[in-house]
Design an enzyme around this catalytic site. Structure first.
Site, short mmCIF file in Angstrom:
data_model
loop_
_atom_site.label_atom_id
_atom_site.label_comp_id
_atom_site.label_asym_id
_atom_site.label_seq_id
_atom_site.Cartn_x
_atom_site.Cartn_y
_atom_site.Cartn_z
CB CYS A 1 2.86 48.00 84.56
SG CYS A 1 1.75 46.62 84.25
NE ARG B 1 0.80 44.89 79.37
CZ ARG B 1 1.39 45.22 80.51
NH1 ARG B 1 1.26 46.43 80.99
NH2 ARG B 1 2.12 44.35 81.17
#
Ligand code: BEZ
Length: 239
Positions: free
Chosen positions: A56, A139
């Site tokens: 991330c 995601r």
């Protein structure tokens, strides 16, 4: 309106062509009213699993580093994770102060990052996929057009960082399709030939095969291409 069960909320995913679900949220840039605050712009709404995690972090640095490229395409970035505001703030400060990745450093994230500890937004957008995780968003990437319509969605598992060239290519391809009424073929890149919509009548099919449409090359009546320069693609309003 019918109330959805918790399970239905978790698995419902807005589809291409749906009106983007509305929500109000607290973000690192203040409160937002989504998507109304960005009317007239494209939006990329993306989720990530958690703050203070390496994949991330690499994604946020990359998006922040390339934010101006998306802004130049009239596109607002909005991130989300199932973390609280103070975690978001601490993580973004750490990224700026300490993290280096692929030559990027001192990266400041100035686009809004939604706090979604209640999972309210993540559930509305089908970002919780229980087979992958019941507590972390996968995601997800939603492309929402200036009229607030979902135009594309891409999902990746927790372990895979996104390809930002592909996100940009997808955005440009949709903007090109809207501006010029064309489609884009496999592996299209801005500046490559585009696909002319399939002839909808025998007359158009005949004209195309007899090369009566300027700039159009037909290999058969249903497969016709034309050149659209990089300049035309990147300046659709000047057409
Ligand atoms: C990461 O961003 O590094 C990550 C987050 C959740 C699961 C796996 C990796």
């Amino acid at each position: 309106m019918l109330e959805q069960t918790q399970e239905q909320q978790i698995i419902s995913i807005p589809r291409i062509g749906d009106v983007a679900p509305e929500f109000k949220a607290v973000t690192t840039q203040g409160e937002i009213n989504f998507p109304a605050d960005y009317a007239g712009k494209w939006i990329i709404l993306f989720s990530h699993p958690a703050d203070f995690t390496p994949v991330c972090t690499s994604e946020f640095m990359t998006f922040a580093n390339r934010e101006s490229e998306f802004a130049a395409l009239n596109c607002q970035l909005v991130g989300l994770s199932i973390d609280g505001l103070y975690s978001h703030i601490a993580w973004l400060r750490t990224i700026k102060d300490k993290i280096e990745f692929k030559g990027m450093k001192n990266i400041e994230v100035t686009f809004p990052l939604i706090e979604d500890i209640s999972m309210k937004v993540a559930k509305k957008y089908g970002m919780i996929q229980p087979g992958e995780s019941t507590t972390k968003a996968v995601r997800a990437v939603f492309f929402i057009d200036p009229k607030g319509i979902v135009r594309a969605l891409i999902y990746y598992p927790l372990s895979m960082g996104r390809n930002f060239d592909e996100l940009k290519r997808a955005l440009i391809a949709m903007q090109t399709a809207d501006a010029y009424g064309v489609a884009t073929p496999a592996d299209w890149q801005p500046g490559d030939d585009v696909i002319v919509p399939t002839a909808g009548s025998c007359g158009v099919a005949k004209d195309r095969m007899e090369s009566k449409e300027e700039g159009v090359t037909c290999y058969d009546w249903f497969f016709c291409t034309k050149n659209l320069s990089l300049e035309q693609v990147m300046n659709p309003l000047k057409k």
